[in-house]
Design a protein around this motif. Structure first.
Motif, mmCIF file in Angstrom:
data_model
loop_
_atom_site.group_PDB
_atom_site.id
_atom_site.type_symbol
_atom_site.label_atom_id
_atom_site.label_comp_id
_atom_site.label_asym_id
_atom_site.label_seq_id
_atom_site.Cartn_x
_atom_site.Cartn_y
_atom_site.Cartn_z
ATOM 1 N N ALA A 29 12.999 5.790 -13.952
ATOM 2 C CA ALA A 29 13.180 4.871 -15.087
ATOM 3 C C ALA A 29 11.814 4.573 -15.710
ATOM 4 C CB ALA A 29 13.824 3.584 -14.586
ATOM 5 N N ASP A 30 11.763 4.607 -17.028
ATOM 6 C CA ASP A 30 10.525 4.278 -17.749
ATOM 7 C C ASP A 30 9.330 5.016 -17.098
ATOM 8 O OD1 ASP A 30 8.899 3.107 -19.538
ATOM 9 O OD2 ASP A 30 9.153 1.045 -18.834
ATOM 10 N N PRO A 31 9.359 6.344 -17.118
ATOM 11 C CA PRO A 31 8.457 7.126 -16.254
ATOM 12 C C PRO A 31 6.977 7.008 -16.588
ATOM 13 C CG PRO A 31 9.569 8.575 -17.814
ATOM 14 C CD PRO A 31 10.199 7.225 -17.961
ATOM 15 N N HIS A 32 6.633 6.593 -17.809
ATOM 16 C CA HIS A 32 5.204 6.522 -18.146
ATOM 17 C C HIS A 32 4.591 5.183 -17.739
ATOM 18 C CE1 HIS A 32 5.708 10.316 -20.077
ATOM 19 N NE2 HIS A 32 6.596 9.832 -20.925
ATOM 20 N N ALA A 53 0.820 -1.227 0.000
ATOM 21 C CA ALA A 53 0.000 0.000 0.000
ATOM 22 C C ALA A 53 0.853 1.276 0.000
ATOM 23 C CB ALA A 53 -0.952 -0.006 1.190
ATOM 24 N N ALA A 54 1.926 1.310 0.803
ATOM 25 C CA ALA A 54 2.692 2.557 0.912
ATOM 26 C C ALA A 54 3.385 2.893 -0.407
ATOM 27 C CB ALA A 54 3.717 2.443 2.042
ATOM 28 N N SER A 55 4.080 1.916 -1.002
ATOM 29 C CA SER A 55 4.772 2.229 -2.267
ATOM 30 C C SER A 55 3.753 2.450 -3.381
ATOM 31 C CB SER A 55 5.798 1.155 -2.638
ATOM 32 O OG SER A 55 5.170 -0.004 -3.135
ATOM 33 N N ALA A 56 2.600 1.780 -3.299
ATOM 34 C CA ALA A 56 1.567 1.955 -4.329
ATOM 35 C C ALA A 56 1.061 3.397 -4.329
ATOM 36 C CB ALA A 56 0.406 0.995 -4.060
ATOM 37 N N ARG A 116 7.715 0.282 -7.512
ATOM 38 C CA ARG A 116 8.801 1.236 -7.755
ATOM 39 C C ARG A 116 9.287 1.802 -6.412
ATOM 40 N NH1 ARG A 116 9.881 4.481 -12.432
ATOM 41 N NH2 ARG A 116 7.974 3.843 -13.500
ATOM 42 N N HIS A 117 10.592 1.844 -6.231
ATOM 43 C CA HIS A 117 11.136 2.475 -5.012
ATOM 44 C C HIS A 117 12.220 3.444 -5.460
ATOM 45 C CE1 HIS A 117 9.093 0.176 -1.893
ATOM 46 N NE2 HIS A 117 9.194 -0.869 -2.692
ATOM 47 N N GLU A 118 11.808 4.534 -6.093
ATOM 48 C CA GLU A 118 12.812 5.463 -6.624
ATOM 49 C C GLU A 118 12.754 6.821 -5.937
ATOM 50 O OE1 GLU A 118 13.922 5.005 -11.080
ATOM 51 O OE2 GLU A 118 11.780 4.611 -10.939
ATOM 52 N N GLY A 119 12.190 6.843 -4.747
ATOM 53 C CA GLY A 119 12.166 8.103 -4.007
ATOM 54 C C GLY A 119 10.900 8.894 -4.278
ATOM 55 N N ALA A 120 10.762 9.974 -3.505
ATOM 56 C CA ALA A 120 9.493 10.710 -3.471
ATOM 57 C C ALA A 120 9.226 11.456 -4.771
ATOM 58 C CB ALA A 120 9.533 11.690 -2.314
ATOM 59 N N PRO A 121 7.972 11.453 -5.199
ATOM 60 C CA PRO A 121 7.597 12.318 -6.314
ATOM 61 C C PRO A 121 7.493 13.771 -5.842
ATOM 62 C CG PRO A 121 5.664 11.185 -5.469
ATOM 63 C CD PRO A 121 6.836 10.681 -4.677
#
Ligand code: HEM
Length: 404
Positions: A332-335, A279-282, A341-346
């Motif tokens: 990576a592959d942003p669309h 849930a959190a990463s989602a 995905r764990h690439e840091g905060a939007p």
């Protein structure tokens, strides 16, 4: 030093972003602008940023701040903005202030709006989600029946607005926040009436809480004192109104945009349905993928630069948060929607001193609501009749009919 790039093609894409078709799908336009000119000059002289790193740098840099409302509104013929409740409330709020006033207001509200207070709302969020899901049986408008009543109930509870009074805020807040985009005199008049009504209501409620405090945020704001400093009555009303305005539609649209993104990617919807700990990463990924806030603005308070491009004092900077969230140099592959995905905060909650005060609450609501919704209604579908809010700063649906 380089100069920001102005070009007819960038002008055209930026114009499209102000029109319904461009607003409906801004992402290809952002990409085109970024590819042509990552630091672009718009027709009105504003500097437009579409890279993650540039947006983040500006949001964190004290050389960029908020415009003085007298200058900003004087320039567009609204010199009497103080007499306009919609504009007055936003312009004198923490959201629009610079230090030291911003620091002062943020410190006072942070003493009352604590992590503990948010965590105490978890049980209410779970109960409210259960109740609203039961009422969604068979289907209906997801916005009216779920995505709007949830944040209304929770902010109402947080502040201490009695349940019977909460629904009335829905149309009022919607009318009021229309001034966050380009507005006509009619829209402004409606927004002023709405903001005036909200202010009156909150002023009366604050007076009640002053007489008889309860365990709610409004009572805490009435009482909060920091080294002898406290909120004036006007500041208190403005702060409560800001929390209502900032916390409603943003969260509604996170739920609506999030649901549509999940239904467009059934494999990802399955991930959220099956994996209890995702849930959190989602929610971070849904915030990134289609943010309910797309723009954050700043003003250059001195001659300066962004990414080696000259920025004269007084320039308006438009940080396209939604564009930075789809920047291939950052994600990576942003669309692609990827709940693992764990690439840091939007950038969706902004950054720097104005970083969203309600981020923990918005996350909590979405982390509880979206998995519960998909689990309870595995066959949920959007049916015809969806309608978008015609604005870009706030991105989301006014109507989202579903069958379940
Ligand atoms: C998905 C939901 C939300 C999103 C995407 C969002 C986004 C943002 C963004 C981008 C900013 C910074 C604006 C700027 O720098 O120009 C902001 C500020 C703010 N938000 Fe949120 N927000 C959300 C929910 C909430 C909630 C639930 C509350 C309150 C209960 C809230 C209260 C605030 C306040 C008070 C500020 C001003 C902070 C300051 O100026 O210091 N937001 N929000």
């Amino acid at each position: 030093m380089d100069q920001p790039v102005r070009s007819p093609e960038v002008d055209r894409w930026l114009l499209e972003l102000t029109q319904p078709e461009g607003r409906a799908d801004p992402y290809p336009r952002y990409e085109a602008v970024r590819n042509a000119a990552p630091v672009a000059l718009a027709e009105d002289g504003a500097i437009v940023l579409t890279r993650y790193a540039d947006c983040l740098a500006v949001l964190h840099d004290p050389r960029f701040g908020r415009a003085d409302p007298d200058d900003a509104f004087g320039a567009v013929g609204l010199a009497n903005w103080r007499a306009m409740p919609a504009v007055f409330t936003i312009s004198t709020s923490m959201l629009s202030s610079n230090p030291p006033q911003h620091t002062r207001l943020r410190r006072l509200v942070s003493k009352a709006f604590t992590a503990r207070r948010v965590e105490l709302l978890r049980a209410s969020v779970e109960d409210t989600v259960d109740g609203l899901l039961a009422q969604l049986e068979g289907g209906g408008d997801f916005v009216d029946r779920f995505a709007f009543p949830l944040p209304v109930a929770i902010i109402g509870e947080l502040l201490g607005v009695p349940p019977a009074d909460r629904a009335a805020f829905q149309p009022l807040v919607r009318d009021w926040t229309m001034v966050l985009d380009v507005f006509t005199p009619e829209v402004l008049a409606r927004a002023n009436d709405a903001a005036a009504e909200i202010r009156e209501y909150l002023r009366a409620l604050a007076q009640e809480r002053r007489r008889a405090p309860r365990d709610d945020l409004l009572s805490a704001l009435v009482q909060v004192v920091d080294e002898g400093d406290r909120l004036t009555e006007e500041e208190l009303v403005t702060m409560a109104a800001l929390l209502f305005a900032a916390g409603f539609e943003t969260t509604t649209h996170l739920l609506g945009n999030g649901l549509v993104a999940l239904l467009d990617h059934p494999d990802q919807a399955d991930v959220l349905r099956r994996e209890a700990d995702v849930a959190a990463s989602a929610v971070e990924e849904l915030l990134r993928y289609d943010s309910s806030v797309q723009i954050s603005g700043r003003l250059a308070r001195q001659d300066t630069e962004v990414a080696g491009v000259a920025v004269p004092q007084g320039s308006n900077l438009v940080c396209y948060l939604g564009a930075g969230n789809r920047d291939p140099q950052r994600f990576a592959d942003p669309h692609r929607l990827d709940l693992h995905r764990h690439e840091g905060a939007p950038l969706s909650f902004g950054g720097g001193i104005h970083y969203c005060l309600g981020a923990p609450l918005a996350r909590l609501e979405a982390q509880v609501a979206l998995p519960a919704l998909l689990r309870r209604y595995p066959d949920l579908q959007v049916v015809s009749g969806a309608e978008r809010r015609d604005s870009l700063t706030l991105r989301g649906y006014l109507k989202l009919p579903v069958r379940c």
